[in-house]
Write a protein that holds these residues in place. Structure first.
Motif, PDB file in Angstrom:
ATOM      1  N   ASP A   1      37.974 -29.959  17.719  1.00 37.08           N
ATOM      2  CA  ASP A   1      36.998 -29.721  16.660  1.00 37.08           C
ATOM      3  C   ASP A   1      35.774 -30.613  16.840  1.00 37.08           C
ATOM      4  O   ASP A   1      34.635 -30.159  16.711  1.00 37.08           O
ATOM      5  CB  ASP A   1      37.643 -29.962  15.297  1.00 37.08           C
ATOM      6  CG  ASP A   1      36.747 -29.557  14.159  1.00 37.08           C
ATOM      7  OD1 ASP A   1      36.109 -28.482  14.260  1.00 37.08           O
ATOM      8  OD2 ASP A   1      36.673 -30.311  13.157  1.00 37.08           O
ATOM      9  N   VAL A   2      35.983 -31.884  17.170  1.00 32.95           N
ATOM     10  CA  VAL A   2      34.873 -32.801  17.427  1.00 32.95           C
ATOM     11  C   VAL A   2      34.071 -32.318  18.623  1.00 32.95           C
ATOM     12  O   VAL A   2      32.834 -32.315  18.602  1.00 32.95           O
ATOM     13  CB  VAL A   2      35.398 -34.240  17.652  1.00 32.95           C
ATOM     14  CG1 VAL A   2      34.303 -35.146  18.180  1.00 32.95           C
ATOM     15  CG2 VAL A   2      35.979 -34.800  16.364  1.00 32.95           C
TER      16      VAL A   2
ATOM     17  N   ARG B   1      33.723 -29.257  19.684  1.00 33.56           N
ATOM     18  CA  ARG B   1      32.943 -28.070  19.291  1.00 33.56           C
ATOM     19  C   ARG B   1      31.694 -28.464  18.519  1.00 33.56           C
ATOM     20  O   ARG B   1      30.654 -27.829  18.641  1.00 33.56           O
ATOM     21  CB  ARG B   1      33.789 -27.134  18.431  1.00 33.56           C
ATOM     22  CG  ARG B   1      34.612 -26.153  19.190  1.00 33.56           C
ATOM     23  CD  ARG B   1      35.196 -25.076  18.281  1.00 33.56           C
ATOM     24  NE  ARG B   1      36.033 -25.604  17.218  1.00 33.56           N
ATOM     25  CZ  ARG B   1      37.332 -25.894  17.317  1.00 33.56           C
ATOM     26  NH1 ARG B   1      37.934 -25.700  18.469  1.00 33.56           N
ATOM     27  NH2 ARG B   1      38.006 -26.350  16.299  1.00 33.56           N
ATOM     28  N   LYS B   2      31.793 -29.496  17.724  1.00 31.25           N
ATOM     29  CA  LYS B   2      30.655 -29.905  16.903  1.00 31.25           C
ATOM     30  C   LYS B   2      29.567 -30.602  17.718  1.00 31.25           C
ATOM     31  O   LYS B   2      28.393 -30.498  17.407  1.00 31.25           O
ATOM     32  CB  LYS B   2      31.120 -30.837  15.787  1.00 31.25           C
ATOM     33  CG  LYS B   2      31.903 -30.121  14.728  1.00 31.25           C
ATOM     34  CD  LYS B   2      32.388 -31.076  13.658  1.00 31.25           C
ATOM     35  CE  LYS B   2      33.201 -30.329  12.616  1.00 31.25           C
ATOM     36  NZ  LYS B   2      33.779 -31.246  11.626  1.00 31.25           N
ATOM     37  N   PHE B   3      29.950 -31.306  18.788  1.00 28.83           N
ATOM     38  CA  PHE B   3      28.998 -32.100  19.516  1.00 28.83           C
ATOM     39  C   PHE B   3      28.524 -31.507  20.829  1.00 28.83           C
ATOM     40  O   PHE B   3      27.481 -31.893  21.340  1.00 28.83           O
ATOM     41  CB  PHE B   3      29.565 -33.498  19.771  1.00 28.83           C
ATOM     42  CG  PHE B   3      29.596 -34.331  18.525  1.00 28.83           C
ATOM     43  CD1 PHE B   3      28.436 -34.782  17.942  1.00 28.83           C
ATOM     44  CD2 PHE B   3      30.799 -34.637  17.930  1.00 28.83           C
ATOM     45  CE1 PHE B   3      28.451 -35.531  16.776  1.00 28.83           C
ATOM     46  CE2 PHE B   3      30.840 -35.385  16.765  1.00 28.83           C
ATOM     47  CZ  PHE B   3      29.657 -35.834  16.184  1.00 28.83           C
TER      48      PHE B   3
END
Length: 181
Positions: free
Chosen positions: A170-171, A173-175
């Motif tokens: 998830d991290v 995907r966000k960055f």
């Protein structure tokens, strides 16, 4: 399982007949034995699939399962006549699913890095039962080192993932921009 749609149809037909005759629990117990016979490589399955023995199939099924309920024996005869011996384990699984749905019991798996204690497993079952729409859950714990930490619950193709791996993805995907993934 070669054709899961056929296996589901056979299971639903057996469940309907068993429900009409109030034999659901008896047939469920009998199906545990049937799964063992048809899952493992056995002489019975080889015999049933031998084209030379097609005349003897019904006799062998009736004699092998003579103490079983007539509904189950009739279904096995139909499946053998339809050359669906390979669908028997899938039929048993789907029947088990149907009877558990009636009871309000969800069956699934918990994936974790190490085995959970019985108390931890009970806590997870109690916490997630209502969230998945069941009165009670019966979860098996399986080791999956790829979760890194935390756990992942899978019930009827629904997943609740609180693993460290999922959080890291998830991290990521966000960055990480889309074009660099």
């Amino acid at each position: 399982m070669k054709n899961s749609r056929n296996a589901r149809r056979y299971a639903e037909a057996l469940y309907d007949v068993a429900k009409d005759h109030a034999h659901e629990d008896q047939i469920e117990r009998e199906l545990l034995t049937v799964r063992q016979v048809f899952s493992a490589p056995s002489d019975l399955v080889d015999f049933l699939q031998d084209p030379k023995q097609w005349m003897n199939r019904a006799r062998i099924i009736k004699s092998t399962f003579m103490t079983f309920s007539s509904e189950l024996v009739k279904l096995l005869l139909i499946m053998v006549e339809d050359h669906a011996e390979q669908d028997v384990p899938g039929m048993v699984d789907h029947y088990t699913y149907l009877i558990n749905e009636k009871r309000g019991v969800g069956v699934g798996k918990v994936y974790s890095v190490t085995y959970l204690t019985p108390h931890q497993l009970e806590d997870i079952e109690a916490h997630f039962a209502k969230g998945f729409g069941y009165e009670r859950l019966a979860l098996q714990n399986e080791i999956d080192e790829s979760v890194i930490g935390g756990f992942k619950v899978v019930i009827n193709n629904r997943v609740y993932d609180v693993s460290l791996k999922a959080k890291l993805e998830d991290v990521k995907r966000k960055f990480v921009p889309l074009y660099k993934r």
